[in-house]
Design a protein around this motif. Structure first.
Motif, PDB file in Angstrom:
ATOM      1  N   ASP A   1      12.851   8.648  12.626  1.00  0.00           N
ATOM      2  CA  ASP A   1      13.836   7.728  12.869  1.00  0.00           C
ATOM      3  C   ASP A   1      13.724   6.418  11.965  1.00  0.00           C
ATOM      4  N   THR A   2      12.558   6.245  11.680  1.00  0.00           N
ATOM      5  CA  THR A   2      12.316   4.897  10.885  1.00  0.00           C
ATOM      6  C   THR A   2      11.833   5.465   9.239  1.00  0.00           C
ATOM      7  N   ASN A   3      12.407   6.545   9.170  1.00  0.00           N
ATOM      8  CA  ASN A   3      12.152   7.064   7.480  1.00  0.00           C
ATOM      9  C   ASN A   3      10.654   6.834   7.138  1.00  0.00           C
ATOM     10  N   TYR A   4       9.864   6.937   8.060  1.00  0.00           N
ATOM     11  CA  TYR A   4       8.309   6.978   7.689  1.00  0.00           C
ATOM     12  C   TYR A   4       7.869   8.314   7.084  1.00  0.00           C
ATOM     13  N   ASP A   5       7.723   8.560   5.877  1.00  0.00           N
ATOM     14  CA  ASP A   5       7.498   9.686   5.175  1.00  0.00           C
ATOM     15  C   ASP A   5       6.350   9.273   4.236  1.00  0.00           C
ATOM     16  N   LEU A   6       5.139  10.185   4.207  1.00  0.00           N
ATOM     17  CA  LEU A   6       4.009   9.990   3.269  1.00  0.00           C
ATOM     18  C   LEU A   6       4.245  10.121   1.690  1.00  0.00           C
ATOM     19  N   LYS A   7       5.321  10.889   1.336  1.00  0.00           N
ATOM     20  CA  LYS A   7       5.564  11.203  -0.032  1.00  0.00           C
ATOM     21  C   LYS A   7       6.184  10.006  -0.628  1.00  0.00           C
ATOM     22  N   ASP A   8       6.969   9.460   0.473  1.00  0.00           N
ATOM     23  CA  ASP A   8       7.718   8.137  -0.038  1.00  0.00           C
ATOM     24  C   ASP A   8       6.750   7.018  -0.455  1.00  0.00           C
ATOM     25  N   VAL A   9       5.794   7.107   0.749  1.00  0.00           N
ATOM     26  CA  VAL A   9       4.596   6.048   0.808  1.00  0.00           C
ATOM     27  C   VAL A   9       4.014   5.982  -0.424  1.00  0.00           C
ATOM     28  N   ARG A  10       3.657   7.205  -1.043  1.00  0.00           N
ATOM     29  CA  ARG A  10       2.546   7.304  -2.181  1.00  0.00           C
ATOM     30  C   ARG A  10       3.557   6.905  -3.409  1.00  0.00           C
ATOM     31  N   GLU A  11       4.952   7.039  -3.601  1.00  0.00           N
ATOM     32  CA  GLU A  11       5.788   6.791  -4.452  1.00  0.00           C
ATOM     33  C   GLU A  11       6.015   5.328  -4.551  1.00  0.00           C
ATOM     34  N   ASN A  12       6.436   4.708  -3.355  1.00  0.00           N
ATOM     35  CA  ASN A  12       6.799   3.215  -3.318  1.00  0.00           C
ATOM     36  C   ASN A  12       5.765   2.237  -2.943  1.00  0.00           C
ATOM     37  N   LYS A  13       4.697   2.875  -2.365  1.00  0.00           N
ATOM     38  CA  LYS A  13       3.467   1.926  -2.019  1.00  0.00           C
ATOM     39  C   LYS A  13       4.073   0.824  -1.012  1.00  0.00           C
ATOM     40  N   LEU A  14       4.555   1.473  -0.054  1.00  0.00           N
ATOM     41  CA  LEU A  14       5.078   0.637   1.110  1.00  0.00           C
ATOM     42  C   LEU A  14       5.004   1.362   2.434  1.00  0.00           C
TER      43      LEU A  14
ATOM     44  N   LYS B   1     -10.354  -2.848  -9.431  1.00  0.00           N
ATOM     45  CA  LYS B   1      -9.864  -2.526  -8.082  1.00  0.00           C
ATOM     46  C   LYS B   1     -10.886  -1.676  -7.526  1.00  0.00           C
ATOM     47  N   LEU B   2     -10.885  -1.886  -6.072  1.00  0.00           N
ATOM     48  CA  LEU B   2     -12.021  -1.166  -5.404  1.00  0.00           C
ATOM     49  C   LEU B   2     -11.969   0.422  -5.432  1.00  0.00           C
ATOM     50  N   ASP B   3     -12.961   0.998  -5.955  1.00  0.00           N
ATOM     51  CA  ASP B   3     -13.012   2.519  -6.136  1.00  0.00           C
ATOM     52  C   ASP B   3     -13.733   3.146  -4.851  1.00  0.00           C
ATOM     53  N   SER B   4     -13.064   3.770  -4.090  1.00  0.00           N
ATOM     54  CA  SER B   4     -13.302   4.692  -2.816  1.00  0.00           C
ATOM     55  C   SER B   4     -14.545   5.303  -2.993  1.00  0.00           C
ATOM     56  N   LEU B   5     -14.397   6.268  -4.305  1.00  0.00           N
ATOM     57  CA  LEU B   5     -15.160   7.317  -4.461  1.00  0.00           C
ATOM     58  C   LEU B   5     -16.603   6.970  -5.033  1.00  0.00           C
TER      59      LEU B   5
ATOM     60  N   THR C   1      -6.615   8.083  -2.390  1.00  0.00           N
ATOM     61  CA  THR C   1      -6.527   7.197  -3.219  1.00  0.00           C
ATOM     62  C   THR C   1      -5.157   6.605  -3.429  1.00  0.00           C
ATOM     63  N   ASP C   2      -4.219   7.457  -3.278  1.00  0.00           N
ATOM     64  CA  ASP C   2      -2.648   6.966  -3.386  1.00  0.00           C
ATOM     65  C   ASP C   2      -2.556   5.964  -2.726  1.00  0.00           C
ATOM     66  N   PHE C   3      -3.238   5.800  -1.372  1.00  0.00           N
ATOM     67  CA  PHE C   3      -2.964   4.899  -0.233  1.00  0.00           C
ATOM     68  C   PHE C   3      -3.536   3.366  -0.687  1.00  0.00           C
ATOM     69  N   ASP C   4      -4.463   3.204  -1.655  1.00  0.00           N
ATOM     70  CA  ASP C   4      -5.400   2.179  -1.656  1.00  0.00           C
ATOM     71  C   ASP C   4      -4.545   0.816  -1.969  1.00  0.00           C
ATOM     72  N   ASP C   5      -3.523   1.125  -2.759  1.00  0.00           N
ATOM     73  CA  ASP C   5      -2.761  -0.253  -3.101  1.00  0.00           C
ATOM     74  C   ASP C   5      -1.461  -0.061  -2.401  1.00  0.00           C
ATOM     75  N   VAL C   6      -1.371   0.405  -1.268  1.00  0.00           N
ATOM     76  CA  VAL C   6       0.129   0.447  -0.463  1.00  0.00           C
ATOM     77  C   VAL C   6       0.050  -0.908   0.403  1.00  0.00           C
ATOM     78  N   LYS C   7       1.213  -1.390   0.416  1.00  0.00           N
ATOM     79  CA  LYS C   7       1.383  -2.637   1.210  1.00  0.00           C
ATOM     80  C   LYS C   7       2.123  -2.329   2.622  1.00  0.00           C
ATOM     81  N   LEU C   8       1.763  -2.995   3.598  1.00  0.00           N
ATOM     82  CA  LEU C   8       2.579  -3.067   4.924  1.00  0.00           C
ATOM     83  C   LEU C   8       3.806  -3.706   4.953  1.00  0.00           C
ATOM     84  N   LEU C   9       4.791  -3.158   5.322  1.00  0.00           N
ATOM     85  CA  LEU C   9       6.238  -3.923   5.511  1.00  0.00           C
ATOM     86  C   LEU C   9       6.154  -4.847   6.646  1.00  0.00           C
ATOM     87  N   PRO C  10       6.739  -5.863   6.639  1.00  0.00           N
ATOM     88  CA  PRO C  10       6.795  -6.910   7.714  1.00  0.00           C
ATOM     89  C   PRO C  10       7.464  -6.276   8.878  1.00  0.00           C
TER      90      PRO C  10
END
Length: 387
Positions: A143-156, A335-339, A369-378
């Protein structure tokens, strides 16, 4: 024959007069105590007797001196130890136990706030938290359009904050579907905590750049020194400890410690990172040795577990090298490297380097690592109404 004795008071009084003593002064003191001191130089036995008495007297002085100075030396050593050691708080130690043991050594500022008050305060939350089913959560994400593929692409990522894991997550047979659900639940929580740290770090640099700080800023610093276990209030140490944990590394550890959300500790106690405690509430591991007293820490909500995990890596002495390597990344503006940083987590588990290999494998196989630079929407009113 009457035996002569020295009292402690007499010896202390004698000690106060001078720090060094001549043979004549010792003779005079012995005579006052009715000892017979021979004046004949030719009598070897008398000389031996005088020498013996002199040595006995000097030995008494040394023993009495040690009696009064030893407690001072011990106290000094304890104080040096207090200010030189790292505050311990990892997956094999208790937050509350350490706080109780060391609280008397901290100042009484800020109404006696505990070092981990901000984490323990989560325990004051109401007990009527609702555990949503896996099906309901999946529908919420849809319902909130929360999709990991979209998160990886748009970083949100959507600011969906769930308090509990669904019980049915272990019944989801499709492994990818189960993993995706777990990541969706954990991702916003990890980013939220990193955001909190980032804001604190920004404020810290603002405070450091001022020539004079306000009373409110000094109070804020005092709180942060306690939260990060810096008893000597060293600003350079606070700068190194007050920093983020790579999102991909946090998710990988949560996945490893909980079996992607299926473990008993995660289900019963929201324990995402397997941290241990020897006091207070916790969950006793099945099959643990009867002599073992440790438990796995439990929390009322998932966010508290995430916060405790970040504080663990940022304060415990076992992760000094991790913090040092992270600071090196910061100094080089990289950038912080988790590996790379995960290499310094070999002390997190008894399996050591093997544990590190598993974490790195989880990060790579799931492209975390795709999620390391993802931002949280308000947050939004619409989203809050759905939760």
């Amino acid at each position: 024959m009457k035996k002569n004795r020295f009292s402690i008071i007499e010896i202390k009084q004698f000690l106060k007069k001078k720090k060094t003593f001549s043979i004549t002064e010792i003779k005079q003191f012995l005579k006052k105590k009715n000892f017979i001191v021979s004046k004949q130089k030719k009598n070897n036995s008398n000389d031996i007797q005088l020498a013996t008495l002199s040595r006995t007297f000097l030995s008494s002085l040394i023993i009495i001196s040690l009696f009064f100075t030893l407690p001072i030396l011990v106290n000094f050593k304890n104080e040096r130890t207090l200010f030189s050691r790292d505050f311990e708080n990892n997956s094999k130690s208790s937050f509350k136990k350490k706080l109780d043991n060391q609280y008397s050594e901290l100042d009484n500022e800020l109404d006696k706030q505990y070092l981990f008050d901000d984490i323990l305060n989560f325990e004051d939350l109401p007990n009527d938290t609702i555990r949503l089913s896996a099906k309901t959560i999946e529908q919420l994400f849809k319902d909130t359009n929360y999709d990991l593929k979209d998160v990886r692409e748009n970083k949100l990522v959507k600011p969906v904050s769930l308090s509990l894991l669904p019980e049915e997550i272990s019944k989801i047979e499709n492994i990818k579907k189960r993993k995706d659900l777990f990541i969706k639940i954990i991702l916003p929580l990890v980013i939220k905590e990193n955001n909190n740290i980032r804001l604190d770090r920004k404020k810290l640099f603002s405070v450091l750049n001022k020539s004079k700080n306000t009373k409110a800023e000094k109070k804020w610093l005092a709180i942060k020194f306690k939260q990060y276990g810096i008893i000597n209030r060293d600003l350079s140490t606070l700068k190194i400890r007050m920093d983020e944990v790579p999102t991909s590394m946090a998710i990988a550890q949560a996945a490893k410690e909980t079996g992607w959300g299926t473990s008993r500790f995660a289900q019963e106690g929201n324990a995402l990172f397997g941290q241990w405690t020897w006091s207070g509430d916790g969950i006793k591991p099945k099959g643990a040795d009867n002599s073992s007293t440790h438990k796995v820490m439990k929390f009322k909500v998932l966010q508290a577990s995430v916060k405790a995990y970040h504080r663990n890596l940022n304060t415990h002495s076992s992760y000094k090298e991790f913090r040092s390597a992270r600071a090196d990344f910061r100094d080089k503006k990289k950038k912080l490297d988790s590996l790379i940083l995960s290499e310094y987590l070999d002390k997190y588990a008894e399996t050591g380097k093997e544990y590190v290999k598993i974490l790195q494998q989880i990060i790579r196989q799931n492209q975390l690592t795709d999620f390391d630079d993802v931002k949280l929407l308000p947050s939004s009113i619409e989203l809050e109404s759905l939760i």
